[in-house]
Design a protein around this motif. Structure first.
Motif, mmCIF file in Angstrom:
data_model
loop_
_atom_site.group_PDB
_atom_site.id
_atom_site.type_symbol
_atom_site.label_atom_id
_atom_site.label_comp_id
_atom_site.label_asym_id
_atom_site.label_seq_id
_atom_site.Cartn_x
_atom_site.Cartn_y
_atom_site.Cartn_z
ATOM 1 N N VAL A 98 0.865 -1.180 0.000
ATOM 2 C CA VAL A 98 0.000 0.000 0.000
ATOM 3 C C VAL A 98 0.902 1.230 0.000
ATOM 4 O O VAL A 98 1.723 1.410 0.903
ATOM 5 C CB VAL A 98 -0.936 0.028 1.228
ATOM 6 C CG1 VAL A 98 -1.832 1.267 1.179
ATOM 7 C CG2 VAL A 98 -1.780 -1.242 1.288
ATOM 8 N N PHE A 99 0.751 2.078 -1.026
ATOM 9 C CA PHE A 99 1.600 3.252 -1.199
ATOM 10 C C PHE A 99 0.927 4.495 -0.589
ATOM 11 O O PHE A 99 -0.214 4.455 -0.136
ATOM 12 C CB PHE A 99 1.870 3.493 -2.687
ATOM 13 C CG PHE A 99 2.590 2.359 -3.360
ATOM 14 C CD1 PHE A 99 3.974 2.326 -3.421
ATOM 15 C CD2 PHE A 99 1.888 1.313 -3.939
ATOM 16 C CE1 PHE A 99 4.644 1.281 -4.046
ATOM 17 C CE2 PHE A 99 2.542 0.263 -4.568
ATOM 18 C CZ PHE A 99 3.924 0.253 -4.619
ATOM 19 N N ALA A 159 -7.670 0.626 -1.574
ATOM 20 C CA ALA A 159 -6.303 0.179 -1.850
ATOM 21 C C ALA A 159 -5.836 -0.836 -0.812
ATOM 22 O O ALA A 159 -5.170 -1.824 -1.145
ATOM 23 C CB ALA A 159 -5.362 1.381 -1.884
ATOM 24 N N ILE A 160 -6.173 -0.598 0.448
ATOM 25 C CA ILE A 160 -5.802 -1.551 1.504
ATOM 26 C C ILE A 160 -6.528 -2.873 1.289
ATOM 27 O O ILE A 160 -5.930 -3.955 1.398
ATOM 28 C CB ILE A 160 -6.116 -0.959 2.890
ATOM 29 C CG1 ILE A 160 -5.221 0.253 3.164
ATOM 30 C CG2 ILE A 160 -5.933 -2.008 3.980
ATOM 31 C CD1 ILE A 160 -5.646 1.083 4.358
ATOM 32 N N ALA A 161 -7.824 -2.799 0.968
ATOM 33 C CA ALA A 161 -8.594 -4.018 0.706
ATOM 34 C C ALA A 161 -8.005 -4.777 -0.482
ATOM 35 O O ALA A 161 -7.897 -6.009 -0.462
ATOM 36 C CB ALA A 161 -10.054 -3.671 0.446
ATOM 37 N N ARG A 162 -7.620 -4.050 -1.528
ATOM 38 C CA ARG A 162 -7.033 -4.688 -2.704
ATOM 39 C C ARG A 162 -5.746 -5.425 -2.333
ATOM 40 O O ARG A 162 -5.501 -6.552 -2.792
ATOM 41 C CB ARG A 162 -6.747 -3.634 -3.778
ATOM 42 C CG ARG A 162 -6.227 -4.209 -5.083
ATOM 43 C CD ARG A 162 -5.990 -3.124 -6.126
ATOM 44 N NE ARG A 162 -4.998 -2.150 -5.688
ATOM 45 C CZ ARG A 162 -4.580 -1.142 -6.446
ATOM 46 N NH1 ARG A 162 -5.101 -0.958 -7.656
ATOM 47 N NH2 ARG A 162 -3.676 -0.301 -6.003
ATOM 48 N N LEU A 171 2.358 -7.763 4.591
ATOM 49 C CA LEU A 171 1.742 -6.527 4.102
ATOM 50 C C LEU A 171 2.677 -5.364 4.388
ATOM 51 O O LEU A 171 3.099 -5.151 5.526
ATOM 52 C CB LEU A 171 0.391 -6.300 4.790
ATOM 53 C CG LEU A 171 -0.401 -5.055 4.351
ATOM 54 C CD1 LEU A 171 -0.741 -5.116 2.871
ATOM 55 C CD2 LEU A 171 -1.684 -4.926 5.192
ATOM 56 N N LEU A 172 3.013 -4.615 3.332
ATOM 57 C CA LEU A 172 3.878 -3.442 3.449
ATOM 58 C C LEU A 172 3.036 -2.195 3.231
ATOM 59 O O LEU A 172 2.306 -2.097 2.247
ATOM 60 C CB LEU A 172 5.002 -3.497 2.405
ATOM 61 C CG LEU A 172 5.819 -4.791 2.346
ATOM 62 C CD1 LEU A 172 6.872 -4.700 1.250
ATOM 63 C CD2 LEU A 172 6.471 -5.092 3.691
ATOM 64 N N PRO A 202 1.786 -10.387 9.380
ATOM 65 C CA PRO A 202 2.793 -9.379 9.735
ATOM 66 C C PRO A 202 2.663 -8.157 8.829
ATOM 67 O O PRO A 202 2.524 -8.288 7.604
ATOM 68 C CB PRO A 202 4.121 -10.107 9.517
ATOM 69 C CG PRO A 202 3.818 -11.215 8.572
ATOM 70 C CD PRO A 202 2.396 -11.607 8.820
ATOM 71 N N ILE A 203 2.697 -6.979 9.429
ATOM 72 C CA ILE A 203 2.540 -5.725 8.702
ATOM 73 C C ILE A 203 3.731 -4.832 9.033
ATOM 74 O O ILE A 203 4.042 -4.607 10.208
ATOM 75 C CB ILE A 203 1.234 -5.014 9.097
ATOM 76 C CG1 ILE A 203 0.018 -5.902 8.778
ATOM 77 C CG2 ILE A 203 1.103 -3.665 8.381
ATOM 78 C CD1 ILE A 203 -1.287 -5.368 9.348
#
Length: 374
Positions: A98-99, A159-162, A171-172, A202-203
């Motif tokens: 996620v940018f 975007a997070i859901a995608r 997840l980054l 892990p995020i």
């Protein structure tokens, strides 16, 4: 402060990160080098914190495979993604990214963007994942809309859901709230908290906002000039007198507690923490609910005795663990230990001298209920 996260019992789910990377100096550009060697926890949210140019995004790009380091090792949950000639390309790494900007496909609706992620996911996600993610991010009313019809916060939720629908192992999130105004940030933060609670994933969360790190992170990595300045649990890092995460007037700690009583008459809630309890305003809290509270050093005072004739409800017996006081400055930062909890107090050097407070002193910490942030 430990130089890296080194748990007492190493977990097979941990993330081993070793990267060496250098950009040579050029005219008008001092150059940059990244040198990181640490083990990150393979659970919860790890906040990667530091000022602009500290290397946060470069580290994330190395982990994603978007930047290949001169020398490096990356092992995620026991699986090697980079080491000794092995380099798994970015498109084969099971990550969600996620940018700062949502980067949605403009020609697809919100639903179309989500379905696109599902089609690309490998392995195929569980059938119920789509409904779970849509419900988690409250996207049902938005599915038919196109990106230009969504607010900034709504686009970022999509975007997070995608990213979640790619069924990632990691997840980054690279400053996902940086482009949002204050109102939109507060709108999306509860969704990120729910994400932490509902996904065993892990995020790695990059931010230069201490407010976001304090609210979301379980662990913290502090970056400075391309190096690891310190790492540990959120409580360890925030409670460290020598870790300059914020200006002195913004220094705070975060305590994990649980609601044990709700007083409807005074509309207060009692929170048990290791070493004592706190009263704070009851904002729709329920008994048994876990709660994270933030206490700013500027809102803590110190006394030698418990004063019952005070308007301050919260009085905690404490011992002075350490004091950071610079000669010539009026204020000092005091680290107080309350059972296994640590809080900070920002007081004048004169008060410390008048009360003869030194490391080892037994004191009482007073915290206004109105000043506690939950």
């Amino acid at each position: 402060m430990r130089p890296g996260f080194e748990p007492d019992a190493v977990s097979a789910s941990d993330i081993i990160t070793r990267f060496q990377l250098a950009y040579p100096a050029a005219e008008g550009d001092p150059g940059f080098s990244l040198s990181v060697d640490t083990r990150l926890p393979g659970r919860g949210i790890t906040g990667i914190f530091g000022q602009s140019g500290s290397g946060k995004t470069t580290l994330l790009r190395c982990i994603a495979g978007l930047q290949q380091s001169d020398a490096g090792q990356l092992v995620v949950g026991g699986e090697t993604w980079q080491e000794n000639g092995v380099f798994v390309p970015a498109h084969r790494r099971p990550i969600g990214y996620v940018f700062q900007e949502s980067s949605l496909l403009d020609h697809l609706s919100a639903s179309g963007n989500l379905q696109y992620a599902l089609r690309r996911a490998r392995p195929t996600p569980p059938a119920q994942l789509y409904d779970h993610v849509v419900a988690l991010m409250a996207l049902e009313p938005l599915l038919a809309r196109y990106p230009h019809q969504l607010s900034g916060g709504e686009r970022q939720r999509v975007a997070i859901a995608r990213a979640l629908l790619t069924h990632p192992r990691l997840l980054l999130m690279d400053e996902p709230l940086a482009s949002l105004d204050s109102g939109r940030k507060h709108e999306i933060l509860p969704y990120l908290e729910r994400l932490r609670e509902e996904f065993a994933l892990p995020i790695l969360y990059v931010s230069h906002s201490l407010d976001e790190i304090a609210r979301l992170a379980d662990h913290v990595v502090m970056m400075k000039a391309g190096r690891l300045a310190g790492a540990g649990s959120l409580a360890e890092v925030l409670g460290d007198l020598h870790m300059p995460l914020a200006p002195d007037d913004e220094r705070c700690v975060v305590l994990e507690g649980r609601v044990t009583e709700c007083d409807p008459h005074w509309n207060l809630a009692r929170i048990e923490i290791p070493g004592g309890h706190l009263w704070l305003a009851n904002l729709n809290l329920t008994v048994g609910q876990p709660l994270r509270v933030r206490i700013f050093a500027r809102d803590v005072s110190i006394t030698l005795h418990a004063h019952a004739d005070s308007s301050i409800l919260n009085r905690l017996q404490a011992s002075v663990a350490a004091i950071s006081a610079e000669e010539g400055k009026a204020l000092a930062l005091v680290q107080l230990r309350i059972g296994s909890s640590v809080i900070l107090a920002r007081v004048t050097r004169r008060s410390l001298a008048d009360l003869r407070i030194a490391p080892g002193s037994q004191v009482w910490a007073q915290v206004k209920s109105a000043a506690i942030v939950s």
